[in-house]
Enzyme design. Structure first.
Site, PDB file in Angstrom:
ATOM      1  N   ARG A  55      67.213  -9.327  -4.415  1.00 24.34           N
ATOM      2  CA  ARG A  55      66.286  -8.420  -5.091  1.00 24.34           C
ATOM      3  C   ARG A  55      66.402  -8.400  -6.608  1.00 24.34           C
ATOM      4  NH1 ARG A  55      66.291  -2.566  -3.281  1.00 24.34           N
ATOM      5  NH2 ARG A  55      68.239  -2.894  -2.146  1.00 24.34           N
ATOM      6  N   ASP A  84      69.442 -12.627   7.782  1.00 25.73           N
ATOM      7  CA  ASP A  84      70.146 -11.360   7.867  1.00 25.73           C
ATOM      8  C   ASP A  84      71.442 -11.556   8.635  1.00 25.73           C
ATOM      9  OD1 ASP A  84      69.889  -8.404   7.259  1.00 25.73           O
ATOM     10  OD2 ASP A  84      70.471  -8.384   9.361  1.00 25.73           O
ATOM     11  N   ARG A 138      58.836 -10.966  -1.082  1.00 28.08           N
ATOM     12  CA  ARG A 138      59.018  -9.893  -0.110  1.00 28.08           C
ATOM     13  C   ARG A 138      57.776  -9.012  -0.022  1.00 28.08           C
ATOM     14  NH1 ARG A 138      63.972  -5.563   0.712  1.00 28.08           N
ATOM     15  NH2 ARG A 138      62.759  -4.153   1.979  1.00 28.08           N
ATOM     16  N   TYR A 154      78.336  -2.801  13.288  1.00 31.91           N
ATOM     17  CA  TYR A 154      76.909  -2.447  13.289  1.00 31.91           C
ATOM     18  C   TYR A 154      76.397  -2.171  14.702  1.00 31.91           C
ATOM     19  CZ  TYR A 154      76.346  -3.847   8.369  1.00 31.91           C
ATOM     20  OH  TYR A 154      76.421  -3.932   7.003  1.00 31.91           O
ATOM     21  N   ARG A 159      74.588 -13.440  -2.064  1.00 28.86           N
ATOM     22  CA  ARG A 159      73.285 -12.791  -2.282  1.00 28.86           C
ATOM     23  C   ARG A 159      72.577 -13.339  -3.530  1.00 28.86           C
ATOM     24  NH1 ARG A 159      74.211  -6.797  -2.203  1.00 28.86           N
ATOM     25  NH2 ARG A 159      75.622  -7.068  -0.453  1.00 28.86           N
TER      26      ARG A 159
END
Lengths: 362, 362
Positions: free
Chosen positions: A33, A79, A42, A156, A29
């Site tokens: 963010r 993703d 974003r 998921y 990652r």
């Protein structure tokens, strides 16, 4: 796939267990963010999915951490759930709640409708992003492609999103084991096709994220996660000899299974911070390269403590083998978090290079 | 403390590694929201804390699962955070968010204000509940008292509640290690006093829950969790010989440390489901009894699959040693969840007794 060797080939050399001038480092990652420039992109994209599905924006955020830090690899920004999304499950995001599926797998009938998606169709945007990033990288560092593992995708797909205790997917595993194996089989076929297509588009290293294998009891891990990781390692076409594209199997909670994973056929294993690299190297007996494994929370410490923990991690790897750093790719044991300080990330990256280049880890 | 032996002493015998007619079983969070009668008592109490702090209500919910199931032990109904609450941190609950502290520990100055609370003062309600439960049990099954572990309490005390990545407590551990050790030292003193007082009030077995030890890297686990668990095992006064009150150290993620924990001085170790009991028994070499370790999510399976998993768990323990069930306390690897079916709990409890009494596990 371009045949031009990247200028910085530390990562590829380490994954082949060849000597390097310094230990390569990248961070799970690393495009994320915690970077203000990521948050700006974003905001411009309007949503996370719009950013991930637009090759120019995926390329932009992939390159952002490389402009700041002396990282030895780029990793495709995408993703983990693109494959089930392309299988028709309908991926969407609710702010603060993580990914969700509109049409989760809840029955044997749902499993029977699954199919391997067309890599040149619905998933074309991923391959376009890979090609564009390769072009923009221009050989500076290698590009890593990735996929979720079959078991992690299944979690998921069945839960419909994140989960506290995996009640639905574990109930299916117990009550409908044949259907669960069909789900995992077709998902494994899809993951192999997906990684192959990323490789064809230019990815030079491939990583599988088994984020949720570690929630399973040992007999279930072996039957429902390890079996399919091994099939990927065996069946994924990735060239031979020095041209072989290395495959890294990362798994949270995979420490008890490292000896078995080292025999899977993968070139490297990514490990979390719950085992020392000394033990991980010893129990894999030089069969694979190892990637990891600083506790990401160490980035909340002071710069001095981060440097100490980097040195300890390098030393631990060295002690598990011949005293060198050969075959080690430095990484965190899991991903960076949004509240982490980019300046602490810089301290970490620079410390890895500084200490390993000077052989201060022994 | 009453000297009358309980009628059903399977748990005490198993913890002393003496032969038993059937494997004893109790379940973490056996008094809990999955039971409608628990939800009714809680509604009557008005709040979780009111229920935990009123000895009559704590006694009532402690006994509820024993009225339904053939369990071999009662465990005090209480909260894991009563000790820091009594240290002045101000425990409160927000529905759906878990426990929180009004005054978390955020600085060295906060650490320096900590004290061992008076067991006959602020924590009197816990001891009153223990005495009342013993009286109401009337020797049917033994009563287990408990405490959170120093490290697990420290996580809540510093984070101020639950946590995603333990950023605050890990930052303190890195940046202020001396203060973190002072916090853990005084908390260990408090835990020892707390367990001693529960024993004096009538608790016949004591368990320490190290719920969050497993989030630490090995060198940090040994320094910040194991060290204090060992101090409790060494220093907690609990009698001698056949009258000794057994201490169980339960830890999520403690599998890599079982050999060290087996040398701590504790009589038993509670393990989660991420290691087979066969391996757990083998690596503890008969030094301790073992408690565990069915994945709680197995209760989402069908009754047949639950019975299969119970049989597998019993067999795994037997294979790790002399082929018998001596020294095994059956439990889950973690607690029951609110959405579990009480009838599945019954299937589990009965299967443990049935299979172990018939020696079907070998």
């Amino acid at each position: 796939m371009s045949k031009i060797a990247p200028t910085n080939d530390r990562l590829l050399r380490a994954l082949r267990r060849e000597p390097v001038d310094a230990t390569p480092v990248w961070l799970m990652r690393q495009a994320g963010r915690y970077l203000p420039e990521y948050r700006a992109t974003r905001a411009r994209a309007g949503s996370f999915l719009a950013m991930a599905k637009t090759p120019e924006l995926a390329c932009e955020v992939t390159l952002q951490p490389l402009a700041r830090f002396d990282l030895d690899a780029a990793i495709l920004f995408s993703d983990i759930l693109t494959v089930p999304d392309a299988m028709g499950l309908g991926l969407y995001f609710v702010d603060g709640e993580g990914p969700k599926f509109e049409r989760p797998i809840r029955s044997v009938a749902d499993v029977d409708k699954l199919f391997v998606p067309d890599m040149a169709g619905e998933l074309r945007y991923v391959m376009d992003a890979v090609s564009l990033i390769r072009k923009e990288l221009d050989g500076r560092v290698p590009l890593i492609g990735f996929s979720g593992s079959p078991w992690t995708l299944a979690c998921y797909m069945v839960e419909g999103g994140g989960s506290e205790n995996y009640s639905k997917v574990k109930a299916m595993l117990l009550n409908e084991p044949a259907a669960m194996h069909r789900l995992l089989d077709i998902t494994t076929d899809a993951v192999i096709a997906y990684l192959s297509a990323q490789r064809a588009a230019g990815a030079q290293v491939l990583q599988v994220f088994d984020t949720w294998g570690g929630v399973l009891a040992p007999h279930h891990y072996r039957e429902f996660s390890l079996r399919y990781l091994s099939r990927i390692a065996q069946e994924l076409p990735r060239g031979d000899g020095g041209d072989r594209t290395p495959l890294i199997l990362f798994g949270k909670g995979n420490a008890p299974y490292l000896p078995e994973l080292a025999d899977s056929g993968a070139e490297a294993l990514g490990v979390d911070w719950l085992i020392s690299l000394e033990d991980a190297r010893r129990c894999t007996a030089g069969k694979v390269a190892l990637q990891g494994n600083l506790d990401p929370a160490m980035l909340y410490g002071s710069p001095d403590s981060i440097r100490n923990e980097v040195l300890r991690t390098l030393g631990s790897y060295a002690r598990g083998g011949d005293g060198t750093h050969t075959g080690h790719v430095f990484n965190l044991g899991h991903g960076l978090s949004p509240d982490m300080d980019p300046e602490h990330v810089r301290v970490l990256v620079d410390a890895v290079h500084e200490f390993s280049a000077q052989h201060m880890f022994a």
